[in-house]
Design an enzyme around this catalytic site. Structure first.
Site, PDB file in Angstrom:
ATOM      1  N   GLU A 474     -22.425 -34.289 -16.943  1.00  0.00           N
ATOM      2  CA  GLU A 474     -22.441 -32.847 -16.654  1.00  0.00           C
ATOM      3  C   GLU A 474     -21.598 -32.040 -17.635  1.00  0.00           C
ATOM      4  O   GLU A 474     -20.957 -31.048 -17.260  1.00  0.00           O
ATOM      5  CB  GLU A 474     -21.966 -32.565 -15.221  1.00  0.00           C
ATOM      6  CG  GLU A 474     -22.507 -33.490 -14.168  1.00  0.00           C
ATOM      7  CD  GLU A 474     -24.031 -33.556 -14.113  1.00  0.00           C
ATOM      8  OE1 GLU A 474     -24.685 -32.705 -14.726  1.00  0.00           O
ATOM      9  OE2 GLU A 474     -24.557 -34.474 -13.469  1.00  0.00           O
ATOM     10  N   CYS A 475     -21.583 -32.453 -18.903  1.00  0.00           N
ATOM     11  CA  CYS A 475     -20.804 -31.749 -19.935  1.00  0.00           C
ATOM     12  C   CYS A 475     -19.321 -31.661 -19.565  1.00  0.00           C
ATOM     13  O   CYS A 475     -18.630 -30.735 -19.979  1.00  0.00           O
ATOM     14  CB  CYS A 475     -21.355 -30.350 -20.196  1.00  0.00           C
ATOM     15  SG  CYS A 475     -23.007 -30.313 -20.902  1.00  0.00           S
TER      16      CYS A 475
END
Length: 609
Positions: A474-475
């Site tokens: 998720e970055c």
């Protein structure tokens, strides 16, 4: 039903096993699914009915036909969602609100009507169309400040292309110095991590810290010179003067986007307040709060908890328009920024450099205009008011927080209660177990043997079932890798992996040496178990899939002696497969209980054995 066990699941290390969705029986097989759904809905409403479906905004309405029964706020709200989103969802369940909110039909209709009936022109002029655009832009600035509880005497709104663009603007204009420091929470988004390279390129240091570090740092009145002076007395005086004049930046998310952990806004308020005290050690620090995730489902009040910088992306709040973000900055702090590139509307006067006297530029005096190079996205900015109207329609940030938390809590409880026939959990849940979390449910699916199922495969199967979730880190590598137990050495090796795709596309697992896991203090060998308190979770290894089950206590704590004894039996250093990502289901202001049922029933039917 799982929904009724939320409190028990939160306080117990091993939630009691409920009847799973697929294990109920009925004399009438055709009616069984319907009856089960109704039962689960009734249980959910009994627990969360006061917060779910915005009862104050969608209050019970009396039908015009007196013979019809009153509709409940739940029915009214869910019918509203179906009208506004149904034509696009087409029966799908959308649980990816942390990536993007969904726009409503009413919102888009209002934007289209506005554009059809109003002539907007480039605002850098005095024509009626330009003036109209300028007025729309100024109205949007005022509405954003009101949304954030901020005063226009203290704050300015600088329009950007996105939250990331706002962060880049801070990175490029902050007055970095060789004795300065960029300090950031480990759980920051990649877009915040990118600031460290800019800081280092200007000679400043960069340092990652965890929550405990921040609490110690901010509570220590003697804090904070990053570089202690060295050398003789003269050198010490010079270093002290140089360091005293340097500014430092601390950045953290109000809510991280991996598992929804929330961090105190009082941190920012304490740093800002320190400037009122002479020679306070925090007075040279400035603070940035990434509110892209936080503001979508929680109230923010910059008057009560001020910050120097706060960043937003508006599609995260209400879906449309995209390509418009904002940097909210304290005016006093903006005067400390150093602007190099300039263009378009940022200057009041510019010379072409025909000679030395003509080689000049005069930036506009107003903070927001000084940092808005070129023409702002005036059509997108004009559309923001319709997005804010959509949020007001349901009651605003406080009501959204209650609704989204209710849906997310029900989803988390139901997934956590799923058990295989052998009693082992079907999912491992990540993230905080207390109230300091946002409406995010992050998990990995587990086989009956305790081994993790590829998050990529789960995302793909969910997509085919019409369920929108996201998978990967998720970055947010700090939050993800710490929760998953991925050691720094494995991350370093991945940088040279030709199969690396990123964005949750692979690889699904990373191979680590058991000694790498044991030597890393920032993660737990039983990362899955420690995050939800289940007693039997495993990684895969060349010694079989059920690796750590016997080494994990029922409260989720790891028996390190037992783990070491198992891993290094026979003086070997086996390889262990650790998940490189997970599945994220995120809830938003128009999520419904039906979304919960869709995901829980999908996981139950597809993976429970």
């Amino acid at each position: 039903p799982p929904e009724q066990q939320q409190q028990q699941a939160a306080s117990s290390s091993a939630p009691p096993e409920p009847a799973s969705p697929s294990s109920s029986s009925s004399e009438d097989d055709d009616d069984a699914p319907r009856d089960l759904s109704r039962s689960r809905r009734d249980a959910f409403l009994a627990t969360y009915g006061g917060d779910y479906a915005y009862p104050e905004s969608f209050c019970a309405e009396t039908s015009k036909n007196a013979s019809e029964e009153k509709t409940t706020s739940t029915t009214s709200f869910e019918a509203f969602v179906n009208r506004e989103l149904g034509p696009r969802l087409r029966g799908d369940a959308y649980l990816d609100w942390a990536a993007s909110a969904l726009y409503t039909d009413g919102q888009i209709d209002a934007i289209a009507s506005d554009l059809k009936t109003t002539l907007y022109g480039n605002p850098h002029s005095l024509s009626s169309s330009a003036t109209r655009s300028s007025e729309a832009v100024e109205a949007a600035r005022a509405e954003i400040l009101a949304f954030l509880g901020a005063s226009d005497d203290e704050y300015e709104v600088i329009f950007t292309r996105s939250c990331t663009d706002s962060l880049r603007l801070v990175a490029d204009t902050f007055p970095w110095a060789p004795t300065g420091e960029f300090r950031y929470l480990v759980q920051n988004h990649n877009s915040v991590l990118g600031i460290r390279d800019v800081a280092r390129s200007r000679g400043a240091a960069a340092r990652a810290v965890d929550v405990e570090d921040v609490e110690r740092w901010l509570s220590d009145e003697k804090t904070t010179r990053r570089f202690p002076p060295t050398g003789g007395e003269e050198d010490e005086d010079a270093a002290s003067e140089e360091e005293a004049s340097a500014l430092h930046l601390f950045a953290y998310p109000g809510e991280e986007n991996f598992a929804g952990a929330m961090f105190p806004l009082r941190w920012a308020a304490r740093i800002v307040a320190s400037r009122s005290k002479p020679r306070h050690p925090l007075a040279s620090w400035r603070v940035l709060v990434d509110a892209a995730k936080l503001a979508a489902s929680h109230p923010v009040n910059l008057t009560e908890t001020p910050a120097d910088f706060l960043t937003l992306s508006f599609y995260k709040l209400f879906g449309a328009p995209t390509g418009v973000g904002a940097l909210i900055v304290r005016k006093a702090t903006a005067d400390e920024l150093t602007k190099c590139y300039w263009g378009g509307g940022a200057v009041a006067l510019a010379g072409a450099g025909r000679d030395e006297t003509d080689d000049l530029r005069v930036l506009k005096a107003r903070v927001c205009e000084r940092f808005e190079d070129g023409t702002v996205s005036f059509l997108g900015i004009a559309a923001l008011r319709h997005g804010f109207a959509a949020l007001r329609r349901v009651g605003g940030p406080a009501a959204i927080e209650r609704h989204a938390d209710a849906v997310a809590d029900a989803l988390r409880s139901a997934l956590g209660a799923l058990r295989h026939a052998n009693g082992r959990p079907v999912v491992a849940l990540y993230g905080p177990r207390d109230s300091r979390r946002g409406p995010v449910v992050n998990f990995n699916v587990l086989g009956a043997d305790g081994a993790s199922v590829s998050h990529i495969d789960v995302m793909d199967a969910a997509s085919k079932a019409g369920i929108h979730v996201r998978a990967g880190a998720e970055c947010n590598p700090g939050a993800a890798y710490d929760a998953l137990g991925v050691p720094p050495t494995a991350v370093s090796r991945l940088a040279h992996d030709d199969d690396l795709l990123g964005c949750g596309m692979g690889p699904a697992f990373v191979t680590c040496k058991a000694s790498d896991l044991q030597s890393s203090p920032q993660h737990r060998l039983a990362a899955h178990a420690a995050n939800f308190g289940v007693s039997e979770v495993a990684f895969s290894s060349d010694r079989g899939t059920s690796v750590f089950c016997d080494a994990v206590a029922t409260d989720g704590a790891l028996d390190t002696d037992a783990a070491a004894s198992f891993l290094f039996a026979g003086d070997k250093d086996p390889e262990v497969q650790v998940p490189l990502g997970s599945v994220r289901a995120s809830v938003g202001y128009l999520s419904t209980f039906d979304d919960v049922l869709r995901l829980v029933d999908f996981v139950d039917a597809t993976y429970r054995v």
